[in-house]
Design a protein around this motif. Structure first.
Motif, mmCIF file in Angstrom:
data_model
loop_
_atom_site.group_PDB
_atom_site.id
_atom_site.type_symbol
_atom_site.label_atom_id
_atom_site.label_comp_id
_atom_site.label_asym_id
_atom_site.label_seq_id
_atom_site.Cartn_x
_atom_site.Cartn_y
_atom_site.Cartn_z
ATOM 1 N N THR A 1 3.191 15.757 -1.352
ATOM 2 C CA THR A 1 1.891 16.406 -1.532
ATOM 3 C C THR A 1 2.114 17.709 -2.296
ATOM 4 O O THR A 1 3.245 18.088 -2.578
ATOM 5 C CB THR A 1 1.220 16.705 -0.174
ATOM 6 N N ALA B 1 0.830 -1.209 0.000
ATOM 7 C CA ALA B 1 0.000 0.000 0.000
ATOM 8 C C ALA B 1 0.866 1.261 0.000
ATOM 9 O O ALA B 1 0.580 2.226 -0.721
ATOM 10 C CB ALA B 1 -0.935 -0.005 1.201
ATOM 11 N N ALA B 2 1.936 1.245 0.798
ATOM 12 C CA ALA B 2 2.820 2.414 0.871
ATOM 13 C C ALA B 2 3.507 2.665 -0.467
ATOM 14 O O ALA B 2 3.573 3.811 -0.939
ATOM 15 C CB ALA B 2 3.864 2.221 1.974
ATOM 16 N N ASN C 1 1.494 9.464 -5.784
ATOM 17 C CA ASN C 1 1.702 10.873 -5.436
ATOM 18 C C ASN C 1 2.955 11.456 -6.079
ATOM 19 O O ASN C 1 3.006 12.656 -6.350
ATOM 20 C CB ASN C 1 1.711 11.046 -3.922
ATOM 21 N N SER D 1 2.484 1.827 -3.449
ATOM 22 C CA SER D 1 1.488 2.327 -4.405
ATOM 23 C C SER D 1 1.128 3.777 -4.130
ATOM 24 O O SER D 1 1.036 4.593 -5.056
ATOM 25 C CB SER D 1 0.220 1.469 -4.342
ATOM 26 N N ASP D 2 0.929 4.118 -2.862
ATOM 27 C CA ASP D 2 0.555 5.481 -2.483
ATOM 28 C C ASP D 2 1.668 6.469 -2.831
ATOM 29 O O ASP D 2 1.419 7.545 -3.400
ATOM 30 C CB ASP D 2 0.241 5.531 -0.987
ATOM 31 N N VAL E 1 5.345 10.560 1.525
ATOM 32 C CA VAL E 1 4.422 10.757 0.406
ATOM 33 C C VAL E 1 4.438 12.239 0.045
ATOM 34 O O VAL E 1 4.089 13.083 0.876
ATOM 35 C CB VAL E 1 2.987 10.330 0.797
#
Length: 109
Positions: A61, A16-17, A24, A19-20, A59
């Motif tokens: 932003t 999940a990390a 981003n 992919s996230d 991640v």
């Protein structure tokens, strides 16, 4: 072995990390990062280790970044050649021929 860590939760968190962070990175055009760390300590005098597995990811932003960290421990058996498994590859006999509980040695045949 990764699928065994923290009952499979760690592998899901890593996927999940990754992919996230990747999503981003492409969305914001900024660098992201996923760092995995594994620390092992022998459990008593056994052929087991307590593996601490941790992950930190950044991640990107639009206006900065989000930093998240997670860690957990999983006891693992160490077999020949350093192979790590959740369960021992060779199970010792629990009872002798008379039905009494064995003391830590393997049963003779």
């Amino acid at each position: 072995m990764l699928a065994d860590l923290h009952a499979g939760v760690f592998e899901q968190q890593v996927n999940a990390a990754i992919s996230d962070v990747a999503a981003n990175v492409c969305t914001h055009g900024k660098k992201g990062e996923v760092v995995l760390k594994f620390t092992m300590k022998q459990i008593g005098d056994s052929n087991q280790v307590a593996m601490t597995h941790s992950m930190k990811f950044l991640v990107p932003t639009a206006r900065g970044r989000i930093v998240e960290e997670t860690a957990a421990d999983t006891p693992l058996h160490v077999s020949k050649g350093g192979k790590l498994t959740l369960y021992p590859e060779e199970q010792r006999e629990m009872f002798n021929r008379e039905g009494a509980v064995q003391s830590g040695s393997t049963a003779s045949h």
